[in-house]
Design an enzyme around this catalytic site. Structure first.
Site, PDB file in Angstrom:
ATOM      1  N   SER A   1     -21.661   1.215  -5.480  1.00 56.18           N
ATOM      2  CA  SER A   1     -23.058   1.583  -5.610  1.00 56.18           C
ATOM      3  C   SER A   1     -23.176   2.824  -6.476  1.00 56.18           C
ATOM      4  O   SER A   1     -22.285   3.680  -6.484  1.00 56.18           O
ATOM      5  CB  SER A   1     -23.638   1.871  -4.230  1.00 56.18           C
ATOM      6  OG  SER A   1     -24.711   2.788  -4.304  1.00 56.18           O
TER       7      SER A   1
ATOM      8  N   LYS B   1     -19.734   2.556  -0.657  1.00 56.49           N
ATOM      9  CA  LYS B   1     -20.032   1.132  -0.653  1.00 56.49           C
ATOM     10  C   LYS B   1     -18.969   0.251  -1.311  1.00 56.49           C
ATOM     11  O   LYS B   1     -18.416   0.594  -2.340  1.00 56.49           O
ATOM     12  CB  LYS B   1     -21.368   0.871  -1.351  1.00 56.49           C
ATOM     13  CG  LYS B   1     -22.585   1.268  -0.547  1.00 56.49           C
ATOM     14  CD  LYS B   1     -22.725   0.570   0.812  1.00 56.49           C
ATOM     15  CE  LYS B   1     -22.922  -0.912   0.739  1.00 56.49           C
ATOM     16  NZ  LYS B   1     -24.288  -1.318   0.439  1.00 56.49           N
TER      17      LYS B   1
ATOM     18  N   GLU C   1     -22.420 -12.864  -3.429  1.00 53.50           N
ATOM     19  CA  GLU C   1     -23.883 -12.948  -3.475  1.00 53.50           C
ATOM     20  C   GLU C   1     -24.352 -13.787  -4.660  1.00 53.50           C
ATOM     21  O   GLU C   1     -25.281 -14.587  -4.547  1.00 53.50           O
ATOM     22  CB  GLU C   1     -24.468 -11.531  -3.555  1.00 53.50           C
ATOM     23  CG  GLU C   1     -24.213 -10.706  -2.311  1.00 53.50           C
ATOM     24  CD  GLU C   1     -24.578  -9.246  -2.504  1.00 53.50           C
ATOM     25  OE1 GLU C   1     -23.747  -8.507  -3.085  1.00 53.50           O
ATOM     26  OE2 GLU C   1     -25.672  -8.844  -2.108  1.00 53.50           O
TER      27      GLU C   1
ATOM     28  N   HIS D   1     -26.680 -22.422  15.479  1.00 54.51           N
ATOM     29  CA  HIS D   1     -27.847 -21.515  15.549  1.00 54.51           C
ATOM     30  C   HIS D   1     -27.427 -20.056  15.358  1.00 54.51           C
ATOM     31  O   HIS D   1     -28.044 -19.158  15.902  1.00 54.51           O
ATOM     32  CB  HIS D   1     -28.570 -21.612  16.912  1.00 54.51           C
ATOM     33  CG  HIS D   1     -29.056 -22.969  17.276  1.00 54.51           C
ATOM     34  ND1 HIS D   1     -30.360 -23.371  17.072  1.00 54.51           N
ATOM     35  CD2 HIS D   1     -28.426 -24.027  17.850  1.00 54.51           C
ATOM     36  CE1 HIS D   1     -30.510 -24.613  17.520  1.00 54.51           C
ATOM     37  NE2 HIS D   1     -29.361 -25.032  17.993  1.00 54.51           N
TER      38      HIS D   1
END
Lengths: 393, 393, 393, 393
Positions: B277, B283, B290, B155
C-alpha cells in the site's frame, strides 16, 4: 520504484498481470492527478506541513508535468505502474525530499478517486456540449426539410401522417432531456474524496473543505469509507447516462438505415458516407450507420462490466475496482465519437421529398376520418368501427 | 487502395470511425487469412481458374507474409483498412495481375468468417492445453497437502469435515468437464464457410469440399446465407465457454481470498504474490487474486457485448458484426492470461496445516453423530432432532 | 414443519422473503424429486438400510404423489417451503417413521441438484423435438415457394440474387446445428449428484453408481463439492443454449417484420396473425412477430441473471443459488413458447411471388456480370472495376 | 371485446402469446389508468366534447373501479387483454354510448405511457420513504454501538482502525445520496404524455397542459413521437436507480455475511434471522442475507432486459415494448422488499464488542506510527519505509 516497495520482489508475471492496461488508462488521469496534487499541497501549507516555498516548487513542477503531458512527453510505461507513482517519482527526482512529502495525509486510493471524479466532470461537460451540437444538427435538418410530410409508423406499419420535423424533433427533445441527466450526473459525482486516504482517513488534522473548494467540488464526502465504497458505483451512473445517449443514437441509426433502404427510399446518404463491397461492384453500404447502431451495445457492455466487477465486494478498496477505469474511459471515448459521427451524418443526409410524399397513402388518414365523424357527434368507438369496415380486405 | 474503391472519397472522419480498432484486431488474423488463401488458390487451380505456376507464386508470397508477420514486420495501420485488403494489395504489388485474381470466387465476408474460425480453433486448442495444466497444478496442490483436513462450508458457515484435496479436487473435476465443453465448441465451429462469398455464393462452379479438406474443416456450411448468419453466434458460443472457465477462476479466487484472510488463516500467499500500500507500510495485498476474481465480469461483458451487437439484425452481413472481433480476441487473451496466472498462484500458495486443524471444531461432526444413531436403527429425522438439541444455545 | 426446525421460530417477514416464489418453481420439480427418491430408496435397500417392504411402501406413495401432482392436486403453498419438505412431510404423514428414514444419506442440496438435472434433461429433449418441428416448418415453407426468387441483402441493401428457399434454408441449417448443441448440453448435465449430500458426502457407505444407473445418468459426479459448485453453472449453460435458439428466432422475426412491411412487401401475414389499434381503424399489427423478436432479450436476461447470481460466491452451497431456479424454469417456458409460436407463424405466412420478382432489379446481377468477364480471363479485381463504373451515379 | 376488433378472429395461440402475463402486470396500473381517465374526461369537457353531466358519470364510475380494485374485485383475466380494454368495456357496460366516447383524442399508447409514469412516480416516492427508514436503522445501529472499534479493511486485509459507526455511516451517507437520485428520476419522468395518442397526436384541438396540470405533471412532453420513443428508456432509468440501491444492499449483505462468520465473529445474527439444514443439525444459516446479496443480480437483470428489449427498435410504438412492464413492476417489488428486509436485519443484528476489540491488532496502527514520525519532520515516504521494516517477516 513502486510507492509500496520494501525489498521483496513481486513475481514478474504477477506484476504484468496486476498492472495490465492500467498504465494506458492512467494517461488520461495525469493532468487531473497533478491538479489535485497542487490543491493538496496548498492545503498542506495551510495546516503547516509544507512551507510556502515548498508549495511553490511543487506547483511549478506539477504544472510542468501537465505541460509535458499535453505534448505527449509524459507517456506512462508498464514499469511505471500507474500515474500516481510516476508523478511522485518524478517529483522526488526533481525536488528530492520534498517529493517524498507530498504523499502526506493521502493515499493512492483517494488520489485515484479524486482524479477520476475531476476527469469525469470534465468529460461530462464535453458530452453536454456535443449533445447540444447534435440537437442543433437535428433542428437544422428539420429546417432544411420544412413541410416535408412522411408516414408515421407504429409496429413498423404505416400509422398516421408525420413529417421530417416531427421525426427529427422527437430526437431533439429527447437529447434535451438527456442534457439535464448529464447535469444531474455531474452534480452527483462532484463531491470531494480528497483526504479520505485509504477509506479510514489520515491521522492528521487536515482541512478537507479547503482542498474541495480549490478543486470546485460542490461538497466533501463526509464518510471516508463511503468515498471508497462509491468506486464502481459512480462509474456505473456515468456509464448509464452514456448508455442513455447511445440508446437514442441506436434508434436514430435504426430509423435512418430503414428510411434509406431502396424500398423505403425516404433518405439519401451521400457517397461520402457510404462504403463499397469487395465482390459486388454496385454496393453503397451505410457502414457508419450500422456501427452507430452497434456501438450502443458496446457502451452497454461497459456498464454491465462495471456493475459486474463491483458486485459482491466487501467494503473498502478492493483491487477489482481498478478494472473499472478502462470501461469508464472507453465509454467516454466511444460515446463522444458516436455523437460526433452522428452530427456529421445528420448534417449530410437529405430527405427525398418526392418519395416521402408518394408514401402518404390514404390509410394514414383513417384516424382523421374517424374524427370527422366524432366532430359530428358519433361516439369515438362507433366511429372507429364505421371507418374500420373500409379497411377490411 | 481499398478493395471496393471506385473514385468517390469517403469522408475522413467516417473512414476513421468505420475502421476503428479493426486493424488492430486483424493483426491476429493475418496468418489465418494467408493459410485460407493458399487453400483457396489451390482450389482455383483444381477448377482451372489458376495455373499451377500461379498457385506456386501465390503460395510462396503468402507464406512470406506469414513469416514477416511472425517477425512483427507486417503491422497493419489504420489506412490499410483490414488484413484482407493489405494482403491483397501486397500480393498485387508483388505479383501484379495475379494478385488481382486471388479474390475470384470469394468475398471479404467469407474470408473473415474463415479466418475467424481457423483462429478460434487454434486458440481453443491452446485453452484446452492451458486448462489441463491448471488441473495438474490443482492435483499437485492436493498431493502437497495430502491428509490436510479443513472445514467444509455451506452458507459461509462451517458445515462438515472437508480437506484440501476435496476442495482442490472439486475444481479439477470441473475443469475436466470444461475441457469437454471446449472440444465440443471446437467441433461445432469447425465448419468451412469458404466459398459462401457474401452470403449468396459465387456464380462459378467451385469445389468447396476440397478447400474445406485442405483446411481440415470437419464439414462445409451448406447454406451460404447461414454462413453469414452464424457471425456473432459462434463468437457468443466461444465467449460463453470462456465465461464458464472464468466463473471457476472467480470461485477459486473468491475461496482463496477468504482462506488467506488472517481471520480464516488456512492459506498463505508468498511475498512474490502480494503487493503493498502507498500509505500503510504493513500491508500485503492479494491483488492478483482480486483481479482474477474480477476478470470474470470482464469476460462476461464480452459475451453480453457480442450478444447485444448481434441482436435484431436482419439476415446477411451487417457491418455491426465487425465489432464482434474485438471482444472475441480480447476474450481469448484475458482467459488465457487468467489461467496462466491462476496456475502460478496455485503452484505457489501453501496451506497452513496447523490453522486448518485447529479449525476442525466439533460442530463439523454433528452429522456424523446423527449417522451413528442411524446405524443403530434410529430413523434419520429423529436422530437429527436428538443431535440438534445439543446445538441450541 | 420444516425439515430443519428445532424450536425457535423464524421471523415471519424473513420466512416470506426466503421462500419467495421458490414454492412456485418447485411445482415443476415435484415429479423429478419423487423419481429420484424412488431410486434413492432402492439404493438404501441395496445397502441394507431399508427393508424390501419399506421400499415398496415408499415407491407406492411416491408414485401416488406423482399421480396427484399430474392432476394438479399436490399444489405447493408458501408454507410448504419447498417440494422436498412437502414430500417428506407427506410421506411421514402416510408412512410414519418410515417417512423419517428416506432422508438417510442425502441432503436437500443433492435432492435439488438431482431434480434440476432430471427436469432439465427432460425439457432439453422437448426443446430438441420442438426445434425439429420448426425445421420441418421451414422446409415446408421452402417447398411451398419453390423457385420464388427474392433479393439477397447485405448491409440492408440489395446485394445478390437469393430465393425463399435459400433464406429459409439458412435457418433450417442453423437450427439443425442447434439441435446438436442441445444434445451436447444434455450429455454434459447428465451426471448424478445423488449421494453428494450437502457437498461433503454422507458418513455412510452408499452405492452412488447404482442410484445413478437407475436414473439413467451417464456417470456420477465424483467430487461432492463439485456437485454443489456446479449449481448455477449448468443452469447458465442451459440458458446459453436457449439464448442461442432465441437469437435465431429474433433474426427470423426481424427478417419477417421487414419483409412484411408494405414497402418491402415480400411476405403476407394472414389476419389470424395480426392485431389492431385502439385508435387507427386500418391497422394490422404484427404483434406476435414483435414479441418473438423481443423475447430473445428476455431469455438473455435470464442468462445474465444466473451468471450474476453465481458470481463471487465461495465454494459450497449458498442460498443465493436458490434464485437460479426461477430463470431456469422461465427460460424453458419462454423458449418452448417461442418455438411453438414461430412454427405457427412459419406455417401460416405466404410469400408474394409477384412483389418478390419485381424486386429482382438489375444491380443484383452486377457480380454475375463481373464473373462473365472473369470467365473470359479478366483478373477479378479488374473486372470488378469495369462493372463498377456502370453503377456510378 | 377488444378495442380494435373488427370481425376476423385472432388465432387462439397467438392471442395467448401476445397477451402473455401482461394482464397480471396491468393490475398494478388499473388505478392509475382510472386517475388519468378522469383527468382526460375533464379536459374533454373543457374543450366541449363532453357535457358536465357526462364527466360526472364517468368520474363516478372510474372512482368506483378504483374502489373495486382496492378490494381485489377488479381482477384482470387473460381474456380482458389489458387494463385499458377492461376499463373501457366496463364503462360501456355501465354507461352505454358514453363509455364509447372516453377514448376520444387518445390511444392506448398514451394511456399506457401515462399510467406507467403515474405508477412509477408513486412507487419512487415509496422507495424514497423506505430508503429514509433504512438510513434511520443504520444510524440507530451506530448509536447502539457507540465507541465500538473494529478493524477497517482494504483488499480484505486489516488496514487501519475503523468503528461500527464509521462502517454503518458509509452506507447511511450513500443511501442519502441515492435519495437525491430517486428525486431526480422522479422529476425526470414527471412529464405528461397525455394527448400524444399513438405518437402522432390526435386530429382534435385538445388542451394537453390542462390534463397535465390536473395530474400534477411538471410539464408536457412536447413532441408526440418522443413520448412513444421514451418507452423503455425511462423504465431503464428507473431500473438503474433500483440497481444502484441494490448494489449497496449487496455490499451491506456481503459485509455482514463476512462479519458474522465464526472466523471474523464481529456480528451476531439472532435466531429469528437464521434457518437450518436438512442434514446438519447444528447449522444456523444466514439465508436472508444471502438472498439480499443475490437479489442485486436479479434487479440488474431487469435493467439488462429492458435495455435489450428496447435495442434497435425503429421510432414509434413497437409491441416489444409491452414486455418492459413486467421487469419494471418486478423491479419495484424486489427493491422494496429488499429494503424492508434489510431494515429488519439492521434492526436485529448486534455487534460483538469483545471480538471486535480483540481484533484491533497492532498492524492496524502502522499508519499512525508513520504519522508520528511525519509530525517530527520526517518526509512521509521516508517515515513509511522506516515503519515498513517492522513488518517484514
Amino acid at each position: 520504484m513502486k510507492l509500496w516497495e520494501k525489498g521483496t520482489k513481486l513475481d514478474k508475471e504477477i506484476e504484468k498481470f496486476t498492472i495490465g492496461n492500467d498504465y494506458l488508462a492512467d494517461q488520461e488521469l495525469v493532468e487531473y492527478d497533478c491538479i489535485a496534487s497542487i490543491a493538496h499541497a496548498k492545503m498542506l501549507f495551510k495546516i503547516g506541513i509544507l512551507k510556502k516555498s515548498e508549495v511553490k516548487k511543487l506547483e511549478k513542477e506539477l504544472n510542468a508535468i501537465i505541460a509535458l503531458n499535453k505534448k505527449g512527453k509524459f507517456a506512462l510505461k508498464q514499469e511505471d505502474e500507474d500515474a500516481h507513482t510516476k508523478i511522485e517519482n518524478h517529483l522526488t527526482l526533481k525536488l528530492g525530499a520534498l517529493g517524498e512529502k507530498i504523499h502526506t495525509a493521502r493515499s493512492r486510493n483517494d488520489q485515484v478517486l479524486a482524479a477520476l471524479r475531476l476527469y469525469s466532470r470534465d468529460k461530462l461537460l464535453d458530452l453536454r456540449k456535443k449533445t447540444a451540437l447534435l440537437i442543433d444538427a437535428l433542428k437544422k435538418l428539420a429546417a432544411r426539410n420544412k413541410n416535408v410530410k412522411m408516414p408515421g409508423y407504429t409496429h413498423m406499419r404505416k400509422a398516421m401522417p408525420s413529417s421530417v420535423s416531427l421525426w427529427s424533433g422527437a430526437f431533439a427533445e429527447s437529447f434535451g432531456n438527456t442534457i439535464k441527466m448529464l447535469e444531474f450526473v455531474s452534480d452527483f459525482i462532484n463531491q470531494s474524496p480528497m483526504g479520505t486516504a485509504a477509506g479510514y482517513g489520515a491521522p492528521l488534522e487536515i482541512d478537507r473543505k479547503f482542498t474541495a473548494s480549490l478543486l470546485k467540488f460542490g461538497k466533501i464526502i463526509e464518510n471516508p469509507l463511503y468515498a471508497q465504497n462509491s468506486r464502481g458505483k459512480i462509474e456505473s451512473l456515468i456509464l448509464f447516462a452514456m448508455s442513455y445517449i447511445t440508446m437514442d443514437i441506436n434508434k436514430l441509426a435504426t430509423d435512418l438505415l430503414l428510411f434509406s433502404t431502396e424500398e423505403f427510399g425516404y433518405v439519401k446518404l451521400p457517397d461520402k458516407l457510404v462504403t463499397g463491397s469487395s465482390i459486388m461492384p454496385h454496393k453503397k453500404n451505410p457502414d457508419a450507420l450500422e456501427l452507430l447502431r452497434a456501438k450502443s451495445a458496446v457502451v452497454d457492455s461497459y456498464l454491465f462490466q462495471i456493475i459486474g466487477i463491483a458486485k459482491s465486494l466487501p467494503s473498502g478498496y478492493n483491487r477489482d475496482l481498478q478494472l473499472t477505469k478502462e470501461p469508464l474511459i472507453n465509454g467516454f471515448k466511444t460515446t463522444e465519437e458516436c455523437i460526433t459521427v452522428m452530427i456529421l451524418v445528420i448534417s449530410k443526409i437529405s430527405f427525398d421529398r418526392e418519395r416521402c410524399e408518394k408514401a402518404m397513402t390514404k390509410e394514414l388518414y383513417a384516424t382523421e376520418e374517424v374524427y370527422k365523424l366524432v366532430k359530428k357527434g358519433v361516439p369515438f368507438r362507433e366511429a372507429y368501427r364505421i371507418i374500420g369496415k373500409k379497411f377490411v380486405d
